[in-house]
Design a protein around this motif. Sequence first.
Motif, PDB file in Angstrom:
ATOM      1  N   PRO A 231       9.301   2.995  -2.800  1.00 30.38           N
ATOM      2  CA  PRO A 231       8.865   4.143  -1.996  1.00 30.38           C
ATOM      3  C   PRO A 231       7.390   4.137  -1.599  1.00 30.38           C
ATOM      4  N   GLY A 232       6.640   3.098  -1.980  1.00 25.88           N
ATOM      5  CA  GLY A 232       5.273   3.010  -1.481  1.00 25.88           C
ATOM      6  C   GLY A 232       5.246   2.888   0.025  1.00 25.88           C
TER       7      GLY A 232
ATOM      8  N   ARG B 161       1.967  -2.752  -9.622  1.00 20.27           N
ATOM      9  CA  ARG B 161       0.543  -3.011  -9.385  1.00 20.27           C
ATOM     10  C   ARG B 161      -0.019  -2.124  -8.288  1.00 20.27           C
ATOM     11  N   LEU B 162       0.813  -1.818  -7.304  1.00 18.22           N
ATOM     12  CA  LEU B 162       0.327  -1.061  -6.141  1.00 18.22           C
ATOM     13  C   LEU B 162       0.611   0.433  -6.244  1.00 18.22           C
ATOM     14  N   ALA B 163       1.248   0.865  -7.352  1.00 17.69           N
ATOM     15  CA  ALA B 163       1.697   2.254  -7.449  1.00 17.69           C
ATOM     16  C   ALA B 163       0.557   3.246  -7.339  1.00 17.69           C
TER      17      ALA B 163
ATOM     18  N   VAL C 162       6.647   8.121  10.682  1.00 20.59           N
ATOM     19  CA  VAL C 162       7.866   7.946  11.466  1.00 20.59           C
ATOM     20  C   VAL C 162       8.687   6.754  10.994  1.00 20.59           C
ATOM     21  N   VAL C 163       8.026   5.606  10.719  1.00 18.33           N
ATOM     22  CA  VAL C 163       8.805   4.384  10.512  1.00 18.33           C
ATOM     23  C   VAL C 163       9.242   4.159   9.074  1.00 18.33           C
ATOM     24  N   VAL C 164       8.455   4.621   8.095  1.00 20.61           N
ATOM     25  CA  VAL C 164       8.803   4.312   6.706  1.00 20.61           C
ATOM     26  C   VAL C 164      10.158   4.900   6.332  1.00 20.61           C
ATOM     27  N   SER C 165      10.471   6.068   6.857  1.00 18.11           N
ATOM     28  CA  SER C 165      11.728   6.729   6.501  1.00 18.11           C
ATOM     29  C   SER C 165      12.903   6.282   7.367  1.00 18.11           C
ATOM     30  N   SER C 166      12.667   5.333   8.288  1.00 20.60           N
ATOM     31  CA  SER C 166      13.716   4.924   9.218  1.00 20.60           C
ATOM     32  C   SER C 166      14.292   3.572   8.812  1.00 20.60           C
TER      33      SER C 166
END
Length: 583
Positions: free
Chosen positions: A566-567, A269-271, A549-553
């Motif tokens: 991965p959203g 839904r959020l893609a 910074v934070v999403v990939s950590s």
Amino acid sequence: MIRFEQVSVRYEGLARPTLSGVDLTVPEGEMVLVVGPSGVGKSTLLGAVSGLVPHFTGGVLTGRVTVGGRDTRTHKPRELADLVGTVGQDPLAHFVTDTVEDELAYGMESLGLASDVMRRRVEETLDLLGLAELRDRPIATLSGGQRQRVAIGSVLTPHPRVLVLDEPTSALDPAAAEDVLAVLQRLVHDLGTTVLMAEHRLERVVQYADQVLLLPAPGAPPVLGAPAEIMALSPVRPPVVDLGRLVGWDPLPLSVRDARRRAAGLRERLADVEPPAPGQPPHEVPAYAPETPLPAQPAARPGLLDRVLGRGRTRRTAPAVPLATPGDADAPVARVEGLGVRHGRIEALRGVSLSVAPGETVALMGRNGAGKSTLLTTLIGTTEPSTGSVLVGGLRPSRTPPRDMVRRVGLVPQEPRDLLYADTVAAECVAADADAGAPGGSCRALVSELLPGVPDDAHPRDLSEGQRLALALALVLTARPPLLLLDEPTRGLDYAAKARLVGVLRRLAAEGRALVLATHDVELAAELAHRVVILADGEVVADGPTRQVVVSSPAFAPQTAKILAPGQWLTVAQVRTALEAPA
């Protein structure tokens, strides 16, 4: 193992009991999580198990609490020490020795254990909690999170049958918190230890609990049940539960793993929806300029920055020579270039460079001992740089008298009691208004916003840890500094109190004030920060927009980001806005 029989606790001067009608049993070998809003009596309930309530705290306890068959009314804390290990909210109040290794051994010495047993258990605990490199360090030189781990280790070495922990992960970085919780899991599952734990950061612990004990309101009877059942009705809940409530998942997920398994449809839904960016620095907001001249500080009472420094402490007072024009919209509020700081043989910071713009909120993150608190103390001038330069409001903080800095920078330290000296909340507010030259009632209005329902005649030391922190924040905000520094500002705050804090800090940023938060609270950084700076071993290893910074950590990503990857969604509020928006 633990039995409460119609237990009530009333403290002198309070209109109603702090605990009322508590009747429950905690079985042996279970981890029970105690939850509820700030000030509902969680610490009092834990203290009743260890005997600290009422033998140490005072008050009147009616009913009966037994632990392993021992009645806490007739057994004082020292007579329960071999059975119950306790770590309170304040690790400093726990320590009785000077070094890490001595502190780990002290409890066993008091119980008269053999030296070879003591040596083996100390080594085991050093390894379990990642403290081996700190074994010879003076406790006074440790960071807040490192002290927390030492305090936990010191009650593990005597091998008690019951552990009572009040916010054991509040000062820990995410990785260290996971390590401590893994240790507790092993004690519960492998050794049959009973753990009773109060914690506000439910996103860290709720998935590990066997049962949850909810204290819904002061004096209200508690509710004990399965974690998912209690979270369905609890007024305090972690983001993963909030997300589950939002989209109607039943039963509610308690862990990121459970939520990800159910979130495939939500991710679809959020893609095609672009997540709203975390607030970008509002550079169009005019830089802060004081409405009134700097007031003379009253001689009878030290200003807030003096109180952080310590009463009576003398400092170098070189003339305050501005190196930039305060209020210049193009000038950063603070600039750090090539900063290095040494504490004896320890290099706390090296080569740190960053600037903070008016209206910008920066989150400093990193493991315990990375240098976050040291960086904050250089910005207020209590720590002098070994190399490099620090400018705040055009002044060098370490060479500027506190009375000249107090209207340019304010610090809320990890230990809010450092700012609290008066006997009542009202007296603290009156003094804060006078210190800041603010209109009467300014501080009290902030306290009412952050701490609804706290009476004027309450003694600051009688407030909960979270309430004291909110009071200290109100004292500092009264001076309306253009730069506000907060060291672990959500420690001890429940989710409702944290939401109120976020609202206040967002308003301050919108007015043009710069905020720097040293925090392990990844959810706070996701909610509030425009930018995240990660420190490791005294160096900046990442500096950029929060989402980047934070999403990939794995360590610093919030729960929502992990569930919807991965959203690049950071908070439940962002998801709610997207789902409620018209097609």
